[in-house]
Design an enzyme around this catalytic site. Sequence first.
Site, PDB file in Angstrom:
ATOM      1  N   TYR A 101       0.863  -1.180   0.000  1.00 15.55           N
ATOM      2  CA  TYR A 101       0.000   0.000   0.000  1.00 15.55           C
ATOM      3  C   TYR A 101       0.893   1.221   0.000  1.00 15.55           C
ATOM      4  O   TYR A 101       1.871   1.287   0.753  1.00 15.55           O
ATOM      5  CB  TYR A 101      -0.895   0.027   1.247  1.00 15.55           C
ATOM      6  CG  TYR A 101      -1.623   1.355   1.440  1.00 15.55           C
ATOM      7  CD1 TYR A 101      -2.925   1.518   0.983  1.00 15.55           C
ATOM      8  CD2 TYR A 101      -1.007   2.442   2.068  1.00 15.55           C
ATOM      9  CE1 TYR A 101      -3.596   2.728   1.134  1.00 15.55           C
ATOM     10  CE2 TYR A 101      -1.662   3.659   2.224  1.00 15.55           C
ATOM     11  CZ  TYR A 101      -2.953   3.788   1.761  1.00 15.55           C
ATOM     12  OH  TYR A 101      -3.594   4.989   1.914  1.00 15.55           O
ATOM     13  N   GLU A 189      -3.565   7.348  -4.206  1.00 14.98           N
ATOM     14  CA  GLU A 189      -3.416   6.108  -3.427  1.00 14.98           C
ATOM     15  C   GLU A 189      -3.412   4.909  -4.360  1.00 14.98           C
ATOM     16  O   GLU A 189      -4.244   4.806  -5.257  1.00 14.98           O
ATOM     17  CB  GLU A 189      -4.574   5.991  -2.433  1.00 14.98           C
ATOM     18  CG  GLU A 189      -4.605   4.684  -1.655  1.00 14.98           C
ATOM     19  CD  GLU A 189      -5.849   4.553  -0.804  1.00 14.98           C
ATOM     20  OE1 GLU A 189      -5.907   5.217   0.250  1.00 14.98           O
ATOM     21  OE2 GLU A 189      -6.774   3.816  -1.202  1.00 14.98           O
TER      22      GLU A 189
END
Length: 414
Positions: A101, A189
């Site tokens: 992530y 993101e």
Amino acid sequence: MDLYEYQARELLQENNVPVPEGIFASTVDEAVEATRSIGYPCVIKAQVRIGHRGQAGGVKIVHDEEEARFMAQHILGMTIHGHKVRGLLIVKAASILHEYYVSISVDRSSRDYDVLATAAGGTEVEEIAREHPEHVKRLHINPLDNFDFEAAQKMAQEIGFHHADNDQAAQVLLDMWHTFIENDATLVEINPLAKIGHPEDESSKRLIALDAKISLDSNAAFRHDNWHRFDTTFEQDPLEARAAQYDLHYVHLDGEVGVIGNGAGLVMSSIDAVADAGARYEQPIKPANFLDIGGGASAQIMAESLSIVMSDSKVQSVFVNVYGGITSCKLVAQGILQAVTQLEESGEQVKDIVIRFDGNEGAEGLEILHQAAHPRIHVAHTMIEAAENAVRKAAYALHITAVESADSANSEEA
């Protein structure tokens, strides 16, 4: 402005971030054709501006045309956390070796840019951050510094992209940074940033963005003529679209008490007050919307706002909380009466309205409402009192509806 995943992928591709082949589809037939073009196995993904799609059943792997048609029909009919699915992204399935992530966002508290990353990517990153904070790296980029490949290499080393090539990770970070800066984004993101390839073939291993979320600063739209390509109507809430015509800041929620105020902070406080009061009931009563009429709202704007909120079939009562500064409470009162008159003349039901005024011409506004003596208009002296009254009115309306439905069912059985 939050982008759909298929739009976020487009921006990442333009900045050289690798993504799997993908095709957007808005119908079942388009989705099936896309799966044929991409090949099986492939993944069908619901396009909604919200996370946790996988857990809700909005992301499915399909292995043939029959399965693709079934899943496309199923996902297009879904509602995920209040968001109706009207679009699909079909992407090639990948052989994932590891997931990460990584995100870049604006950090207003430190007045710089926040890089958040973990080698435990995929789903439930929030839970990982809460239960294992040591697995999450938080670094910062100074707006005045030159973030180049060398700086990206250093950051990649500090983050620790385990099992991944450090230079590849650095290049992804740098390309994400370019996406972020050049598009006036507030968030870029990637989750997951996946390492894919054949386990036995090192040359085949590479990093690729399997899912992405990007938010753009709408205040910077005047600098980006090409942002018009992100205007979509396939999932636009009709009430939000109607509010946008009047430049009203409206967000449709899933509750029973409409909330109208002037100023984002006051509206958020009002929503919290409604949520707190509603939580005391066996069946919780919740806020139905966020609606900020802004400063200097006219009687017409107030009338349109109230009409929009009452157009929501779930709304049982409305809480109007106005602090008069630039906005005149007197004009707001006139707008409320105007909206009520319009609704009654059109034959629509007028829900209970609980009003709290303070500040500029507050007393005059309350006097106008008092003189009108409308049975559906109620005045409260504090925000808490008003929220509790609005929740009580909504709970009562729901109770009456339930009783009437039960009586009707009993009559039909008899």
